[in-house]
Enzyme design. Structure first.
Site, PDB file in Angstrom:
ATOM      1  N   ASP A 164      -1.872  -9.975  -6.124  1.00  0.00           N
ATOM      2  CA  ASP A 164      -1.125 -11.046  -5.441  1.00  0.00           C
ATOM      3  C   ASP A 164      -1.885 -11.562  -4.223  1.00  0.00           C
ATOM      4  OD1 ASP A 164      -0.623  -8.460  -4.516  1.00  0.00           O
ATOM      5  OD2 ASP A 164       1.322  -8.965  -3.662  1.00  0.00           O
ATOM      6  N   HIS A 200      -6.951  -6.702   1.064  1.00  0.00           N
ATOM      7  CA  HIS A 200      -6.264  -5.891   0.048  1.00  0.00           C
ATOM      8  C   HIS A 200      -6.586  -6.437  -1.341  1.00  0.00           C
ATOM      9  CE1 HIS A 200      -3.335  -3.532  -1.982  1.00  0.00           C
ATOM     10  NE2 HIS A 200      -2.266  -4.277  -1.800  1.00  0.00           N
ATOM     11  N   GLU A 235      -5.033  -5.903  -4.285  1.00  0.00           N
ATOM     12  CA  GLU A 235      -3.950  -6.140  -5.249  1.00  0.00           C
ATOM     13  C   GLU A 235      -3.897  -7.627  -5.628  1.00  0.00           C
ATOM     14  OE1 GLU A 235      -0.266  -4.397  -3.985  1.00  0.00           O
ATOM     15  OE2 GLU A 235       0.566  -4.421  -6.011  1.00  0.00           O
ATOM     16  N   HIS A 260       3.014 -11.048   3.220  1.00  0.00           N
ATOM     17  CA  HIS A 260       4.242 -11.552   2.585  1.00  0.00           C
ATOM     18  C   HIS A 260       5.266 -11.858   3.672  1.00  0.00           C
ATOM     19  CE1 HIS A 260       3.102 -10.302  -1.502  1.00  0.00           C
ATOM     20  NE2 HIS A 260       2.808  -9.109  -1.041  1.00  0.00           N
ATOM     21  N   HIS A 264       6.886  -6.704  -9.872  1.00  0.00           N
ATOM     22  CA  HIS A 264       6.587  -5.424 -10.531  1.00  0.00           C
ATOM     23  C   HIS A 264       7.727  -4.408 -10.405  1.00  0.00           C
ATOM     24  CE1 HIS A 264       5.298  -3.679  -6.721  1.00  0.00           C
ATOM     25  NE2 HIS A 264       4.118  -4.225  -6.709  1.00  0.00           N
ATOM     26  N   ASP A 282      -0.408  -5.940   3.559  1.00  0.00           N
ATOM     27  CA  ASP A 282       0.978  -5.777   3.093  1.00  0.00           C
ATOM     28  C   ASP A 282       1.893  -5.097   4.125  1.00  0.00           C
ATOM     29  OD1 ASP A 282       0.968  -7.096   0.688  1.00  0.00           O
ATOM     30  OD2 ASP A 282       0.458  -5.341  -0.509  1.00  0.00           O
ATOM     31  N   HIS A 314      -1.128  -0.023   1.590  1.00  0.00           N
ATOM     32  CA  HIS A 314      -0.576   0.988   0.712  1.00  0.00           C
ATOM     33  C   HIS A 314      -1.472   1.295  -0.486  1.00  0.00           C
ATOM     34  CE1 HIS A 314       1.064  -1.863  -2.543  1.00  0.00           C
ATOM     35  NE2 HIS A 314       0.520  -2.640  -1.648  1.00  0.00           N
ATOM     36  N   TYR A 340      11.323  -3.722   1.856  1.00  0.00           N
ATOM     37  CA  TYR A 340       9.890  -3.651   1.576  1.00  0.00           C
ATOM     38  C   TYR A 340       9.348  -2.250   1.911  1.00  0.00           C
ATOM     39  CZ  TYR A 340       5.166  -5.302   0.881  1.00  0.00           C
ATOM     40  OH  TYR A 340       3.910  -5.479   0.386  1.00  0.00           O
TER      41      TYR A 340
END
Lengths: 397, 52
Positions: A83, A79, A81, A225, A25, A165, A146, A192
């Site tokens: 991914d 989370h 999101e 990640h 992104h 994250d 986040h 990051y």
């Protein structure tokens, strides 16, 4: 990875590596990334987080090397999101659509928005615990680290923090742990932080303070990640403390673009002036450097110097792109100055100064604009502006 | 006057206002200017939810 890695007795990393992704992104991921997920075997078997939608089968294959996915009792979504939860509905079909998916209060809202009526969701309270048999999991709400839905899961007996994250790095390689990858991990983690978390630095400080006050022991940090911190989780926590304080070094970043090289020539002279005072400087052309790499350099730079030609009464579009990006990530306590060449109307410097003020930066020079091509006197002014910037950096650091 | 919660967890309390951003104590959420945003995360007023 194509096989699970046992990170502690009965706890496996079962996620997937995305070797090919280079644009996450709008964040450049030169070494790809990974979507980490974790399987805990106990009287109740638990899966923590899933992966991007297209990796659903790979995740199920990894889990199947340890247990039948249908034997998983509870799934935790730290989370929302995509991914980390994009694969959720596909994976739940295999695990059992009636099984519970635990998430935060905001996670419940957000997962319902993404997958209306498709998941058996239950929101956990901050601090709530879940007994698995021999192990206990505790949930920590970490809003805005986040996303509003972000939470951590902590395995109490093993002292393992599944941090979503936070503490992540976009890295897909042959290493699974901090001690395997070595020092390089911090470059990935810094990028990051700069690109995902910098604007939530106050929240990060709050979290670190409350974790310290609670005396929570952490033997291992498993982010969603990149690599797992098992050798020295304290090192990444110390870095987060440093980055979230927004401490800067004696460094300036010159972000610029150029049409017919005039602004580029000015940029070099400003850089020479800064360097003449032994202050570090980086020249970053916005069409040569990715915005996320620029952001990483901005994170610890005391001064932001922006050069833009005037194009059709405005700033150069690529410079505007990078500035918009930086603005959103809210670097604090910075010095700023602008310069640029123009043809017949030179609005760029004025616009840049307005942007600096909107970002609450201290504008330390009224800015330099040069018509068409800089002459020797203009270059002296650029050099002198560089010196002034450096002196101000030294004075304020 | 009701309190309002931002998705980021910030709660606007009319009894306190938002001194740093020029909002006096006693200002109702409804009376905040449209330009007011969450002092923590920058979200605009429309994303806030009323607390009971």
């Amino acid at each position: 990875m194509f096989k699970p890695v046992e990170i502690a007795p009965g706890i496996y990393s079962v996620g997937c590596r995305d070797w090919d992704i280079r644009d996450f992104h709008g964040y450049s991921t030169y070494e790809g990334t990974s979507y980490n997920a974790f399987l805990i075997l106990d009287e109740k078997n638990v899966l923590i987080d899933t992966v991007k939608k297209e990796f659903a089968q790979e995740l199920l294959d990894n889990i199947s090397k340890i247990i039948d996915p249908a034997d998983i009792d509870v799934v935790i979504s730290n989370h929302t999101e995509m991914d980390h939860s994009g694969a959720l509905t596909t994976v739940m079909k295999r695990i059992g659509s009636d099984k519970t998916v635990l998430c935060s209060k905001m996670g419940l809202k957000n997962l319902n928005s993404h997958f209306p009526g498709k998941l058996n969701l239950r929101a956990v309270e901050n601090g709530e615990e879940l007994c698995l048999g021999k192990r206990t999991l505790a949930f920590m709400e970490t809003r805005m680290l986040h996303w509003p839905d972000s939470m951590f899961t902590y395995a109490k007996e093993d002292k393992i923090l599944f941090s979503s994250d936070a503490f992540g790095q976009h890295y897909a390689g042959d290493c699974a742990f901090d001690d395997e990858i070595g020092e390089r991990v911090m470059d990935h983690a810094a990028k990051y932080y700069a690109n995902i978390l910098l604007n939530y630095s106050t929240k990060v400080q709050g979290l670190l303070t409350s974790v310290q006050a609670s005396g929570l022991e952490i033997n291992m940090i498993c982010p969603d990640h990149g690599v797992i911190f098992r050798k020295d989780p304290g090192a990444i926590i110390a870095k987060y403390d440093q980055w979230s304080r927004q401490e800067c070094s004696r460094k300036a970043v010159i972000i610029f673009d150029t049409m017919w090289k005039s602004t580029a020539v000015m940029a070099r002279e400003v850089a020479k002036g800064i360097e003449s005072r032994d202050v570090h400087v980086r020249l970053m052309n916005t069409r040569k450097c990715h915005r996320s790499d620029i952001m990483t350099e901005v994170m610890d730079a005391k001064a932001l110097v922006v050069g833009s030609p005037t194009l059709n009464n405005g700033i150069f579009p690529v410079v505007a792109d990078v500035l918009t990006y930086i603005k959103g990530l809210r670097p604090q306590n910075r010095l700023a100055a602008a310069f640029g060449s123009y043809g017949w109307s030179g609005e760029a410097v004025k616009i840049l100064n307005r942007e600096f003020e909107a970002m609450k930066m201290e504008v330390i020079h009224e800015g330099l604009k040069v018509q068409y091509v800089p002459e020797p006197g203009d270059l002296e002014n650029c050099f002198s502006m560089g010196k002034d910037i450096a002196d101000k950096i030294i004075e304020t650091s | 006057m009701s309190k309002y919660e931002c998705p980021c967890d910030y709660v606007y309390d009319p009894a306190e206002g938002d001194f740093e951003n020029g909002i006096e104590a006693g200002t109702a959420f409804e009376d905040l200017p449209d330009s007011w945003v969450c002092p923590l995360c920058g979200a605009e007023k429309e994303f806030f939810e009323k607390l009971d």
